[in-house]
Structures are given as structure tokens and as C-alpha cells.
Scaffold this motif. Structure first.
Motif, short mmCIF file in Angstrom:
data_model
loop_
_atom_site.label_atom_id
_atom_site.label_comp_id
_atom_site.label_asym_id
_atom_site.label_seq_id
_atom_site.Cartn_x
_atom_site.Cartn_y
_atom_site.Cartn_z
N THR A 1 0.83 -1.21 0.00
CA THR A 1 0.00 0.00 0.00
C THR A 1 0.86 1.25 0.00
O THR A 1 0.64 2.18 -0.79
N MET A 2 1.86 1.29 0.87
CA MET A 2 2.73 2.47 0.93
C MET A 2 3.53 2.65 -0.36
O MET A 2 3.71 3.77 -0.86
N SER A 3 4.00 1.54 -0.92
CA SER A 3 4.78 1.62 -2.16
C SER A 3 3.93 2.11 -3.32
O SER A 3 4.36 2.95 -4.12
N ALA A 4 2.70 1.58 -3.42
CA ALA A 4 1.81 2.00 -4.50
C ALA A 4 1.44 3.47 -4.36
O ALA A 4 1.33 4.19 -5.36
N MET A 5 1.26 3.95 -3.12
CA MET A 5 0.96 5.37 -2.92
C MET A 5 2.15 6.23 -3.31
O MET A 5 1.98 7.32 -3.86
N ALA A 6 3.36 5.74 -3.06
CA ALA A 6 4.55 6.51 -3.46
C ALA A 6 4.64 6.65 -4.97
O ALA A 6 5.08 7.68 -5.48
N PHE A 7 4.21 5.60 -5.69
CA PHE A 7 4.30 5.63 -7.16
C PHE A 7 3.14 6.37 -7.81
O PHE A 7 3.06 6.39 -9.04
N ARG A 8 2.28 6.96 -7.03
CA ARG A 8 1.20 7.76 -7.62
C ARG A 8 1.77 9.04 -8.22
O ARG A 8 1.14 9.65 -9.09
N GLN A 9 2.93 9.44 -7.75
CA GLN A 9 3.59 10.61 -8.30
C GLN A 9 4.93 10.19 -8.91
O GLN A 9 5.62 9.32 -8.40
N LYS A 10 5.28 10.82 -10.01
CA LYS A 10 6.55 10.53 -10.68
C LYS A 10 7.70 11.10 -9.89
O LYS A 10 7.63 12.23 -9.40
N PHE A 11 8.74 10.33 -9.72
CA PHE A 11 9.94 10.82 -9.04
C PHE A 11 11.17 10.24 -9.74
O PHE A 11 11.07 9.27 -10.51
N ARG A 12 12.31 10.83 -9.48
CA ARG A 12 13.53 10.43 -10.16
C ARG A 12 13.88 8.98 -9.80
O ARG A 12 13.94 8.62 -8.63
N GLY A 13 14.13 8.20 -10.81
CA GLY A 13 14.49 6.80 -10.60
C GLY A 13 13.31 5.87 -10.40
O GLY A 13 13.51 4.69 -10.09
N SER A 14 12.08 6.37 -10.57
CA SER A 14 10.90 5.54 -10.31
C SER A 14 10.81 4.37 -11.28
O SER A 14 10.42 3.26 -10.89
N THR A 15 11.19 4.61 -12.55
CA THR A 15 11.11 3.53 -13.54
C THR A 15 12.07 2.39 -13.20
O THR A 15 11.71 1.21 -13.22
N VAL A 16 13.32 2.76 -12.86
CA VAL A 16 14.31 1.75 -12.50
C VAL A 16 13.88 1.01 -11.24
O VAL A 16 13.97 -0.23 -11.15
N LEU A 17 13.38 1.74 -10.26
CA LEU A 17 12.94 1.11 -9.01
C LEU A 17 11.76 0.18 -9.24
O LEU A 17 11.66 -0.89 -8.62
N PHE A 18 10.88 0.57 -10.16
CA PHE A 18 9.72 -0.28 -10.46
C PHE A 18 10.17 -1.62 -11.03
O PHE A 18 9.70 -2.68 -10.58
N TYR A 19 11.06 -1.59 -12.01
CA TYR A 19 11.49 -2.84 -12.62
C TYR A 19 12.35 -3.67 -11.68
O TYR A 19 12.34 -4.91 -11.75
N LEU A 20 13.09 -3.03 -10.80
CA LEU A 20 13.83 -3.78 -9.79
C LEU A 20 12.88 -4.48 -8.83
O LEU A 20 13.15 -5.60 -8.37
N THR A 21 11.76 -3.84 -8.54
CA THR A 21 10.79 -4.42 -7.61
C THR A 21 10.15 -5.68 -8.17
O THR A 21 9.98 -6.67 -7.46
N ILE A 22 9.80 -5.64 -9.45
CA ILE A 22 9.09 -6.78 -10.03
C ILE A 22 10.04 -7.81 -10.66
O ILE A 22 9.60 -8.84 -11.16
N SER A 23 11.35 -7.53 -10.65
CA SER A 23 12.30 -8.45 -11.27
C SER A 23 12.33 -9.81 -10.56
O SER A 23 12.68 -10.82 -11.17
N ALA A 24 11.98 -9.82 -9.27
CA ALA A 24 11.98 -11.09 -8.53
C ALA A 24 10.98 -12.08 -9.10
O ALA A 24 11.10 -13.29 -8.88
N LEU A 25 9.99 -11.59 -9.85
CA LEU A 25 8.97 -12.48 -10.42
C LEU A 25 9.48 -13.26 -11.62
O LEU A 25 8.91 -14.29 -11.98
N ILE A 26 10.54 -12.76 -12.27
CA ILE A 26 11.02 -13.42 -13.48
C ILE A 26 12.25 -14.28 -13.21
O ILE A 26 12.68 -15.03 -14.08
#
Length: 269
Positions: free
Chosen positions: A88-113
Motif C-alpha cells: 500500500t505504501m509503495s503504491a501510494m509513493a508511485f502515484r507521483q513521478k519521481f527520479r528513478g521511479s522507472t528503475v525502481l519499479f522494474y527492480l521491484t518486479i524483477s523477482a517475479l522473473i
């Protein structure tokens, strides 16, 4: 009434086979679990009874079910609480664009692959390097978070993408600060969805096998205990356990459905 076309009956038959394929193994387990003391692991059934349902709670020929079940439930509950809050807290943080958000997003979901067995192996090696002992609670918790947290995070992102920010703006216009806005406006609105995410998280943790296999330490969770028992001569108590755990899962689903329905009616009222 217009007669149905041939394609309707073909698709209906295909759907029936699909449902049978999904639930056929489960039905087979149910039937084989309802046997008397002379029951076997295969058909035909010699006698009908509930003997093996009671034997689930007794000591088995190899291992037992009660303690591993308790470990899986405790671990699943802890994982659910952590994942629900962190996602919940992570999704709320991503409601706004911030520097490095794209890289952090893919790092977060990389564990699934990454193959799950490599996650388990890497976590075990990390604990060994750090001098920490692996057990079903600590290292098992870490293994389950690598699986459940990215999934819950993606779902919560979708929930907040559909969330109307005007409710928060109205609350802030009335003088509410951020914590009060979250507890009194945001949380009640997302709570039905959050219950669903929590139920999914608990299910994923409760059933997890591969990521726990190399880091569980001396004591097994329920999936590991079941796998260990299938490698030895066992009894229909294994089928009875499948029946009871399935009923347990359906009970959790019914409780969650009732809670979500009541919350939805309260919001609409």
C-alpha cells in the motif's frame, strides 16, 4: 426462443471439460480421503468413512501435519501483514513521478522473473555469508516476501490508478492532514480491495514450496512436509489433509467475501 447453434454446444462441452480438468484432481482427493481404516492410496475404495480425516491430527508414519500447518499459518499471517502495509505504501509513493521511479519499479518486479529455486539458493547463500541461521521464520519470511510483495505491489498500483484523487483533495480543503486523510478517506475506500490482496498474499505464502525449500532449516512448513511424505510410504491421511486444507481455503474466501460485501454496502449507504 431461437434454437442454439452447434458452436454453442461445442463451446459448452469444451468449457465442461475445462472445469473437469481444473476440479477433477480435487474431487479425486476428496473421494479418496473419505475411506475407512482399510483405505488405500488408489481406487477402488474399500469402505466409506471419516477415519482418515481424524488421523490428520495424529502422529503419522513419517512426520506430522499439525505443527507444519501451524508454522505455515503463522508465517502466512506475518507475510500478509507486512505485504499489505508495504504494498500500500509503495503504491501510494508511485502515484507521483519521481527520479528513478522507472528503475525502481522494474527492480521491484524483477523477482517475479527469476527462477524461484535460484531465489531460494541465493537467499540461503546470503544467510550463510552473514552468519545467520536459516529457519522457517526468518529466512522463510524473506523468501516469501520476494514472491508475494511484487504481486501485491502490482495489484495495488492498479487499484490506486483507478482511485479518484478528488476525495483526498476535498478532505485537505476541509483541513485534514495527510495521516487523517489516509485513515478516514483513502483506507476505507481501498479496504475491500486490500482485503482481496491480503487473501491472495496469504494463499501464495501458505502454498509456497520452491522458495522455501532451501531456507526452511530444521523445521518444515506444510508444503515441505507434504512433499517429504510423498517420497515415503504414506496413507490416505495425505488426501484427508488435502480435503481439510481446501475447506480451510474456502472458509477464508467466504469470510473475505462477507467482509468485502459488508464494507461495500456500508460505503454505498
Amino acid at each position: 426462443m431461437k434454437p442454439r447453434s452447434l458452436s454453442f454446444y461445442l463451446l459448452a462441452a469444451f468449457f465442461g471439460l475445462f472445469v473437469l480438468f481444473l476440479y477433477g484432481p480435487m474431487i479425486t482427493i476428496f473421494i479418496l480421503s473419505l475411506q475407512g481404516p482399510d483405505g488405500t492410496l488408489t481406487f477402488p475404495i474399500r469402505s466409506f468413512g471419516f477415519y482418515w480425516l481424524g488421523q490428520v491430527f495424529q502422529e503419522q508414519r513419517v512426520g506430522n501435519f499439525v505443527e507444519p500447518f501451524q508454522r505455515s499459518v503463522v508465517l502466512g499471517a506475518i507475510v500478509t501483514l507486512l505485504v499489505a502495509s508495504m504494498a500500500t505504501m509503495s503504491a501510494m509513493a508511485f502515484r507521483q513521478k519521481f527520479r528513478g521511479s522507472t528503475v525502481l519499479f522494474y527492480l521491484t518486479i524483477s523477482a517475479l522473473i527469476v527462477p524461484s529455486i535460484l531465489i531460494s539458493l541465493g537467499l540461503g547463500v546470503m544467510f550463510q555469508i552473514m552468519g545467520w541461521s536459516t529457519n522457517w521464520m526468518t529466512s522463510g519470511l524473506g523468501a516469501h516476501l520476494t514472491w508475494t510483495l511484487p504481486i501485491a505491489f502490482l495489484i495495488m498500483l492498479g487499484i490506486f490508478n483507478r482511485f479518484n484523487p478528488s476525495y483526498e483533495e476535498a478532505a485537505k480543503d476541509l483541513g485534514a492532514n495527510d495521516p487523517k486523510t489516509f485513515w478516514e478517506i483513502v483506507l476505507p475506500l481501498i479496504l475491500p480491495s486490500l482485503i482481496g490482496v491480503s487473501l491472495l498474499t496469504f494463499t501464495l505464502s501458505y502454498d509456497e514450496f520452491t522458495r522455501t525449500s532451501l531456507v526452511s532449516g530444521q523445521y518444515n512448513t506444510l508444503p515441505l512436509e507434504i512433499f517429504g511424505m510423498t517420497t515415503n510410504v504414506t496413507s490416505p491421511a495425505l488426501y484427508a489433509l488435502g480435503t481439510l486444507t481446501t475447506l480451510f481455503s474456502f472458509t477464508m474466501i467466504i469470510i473475505a467475501y462477507v467482509a468485502v460485501s459488508r464494507l461495500s454496502r456500508r460505503q454505498q449507504g
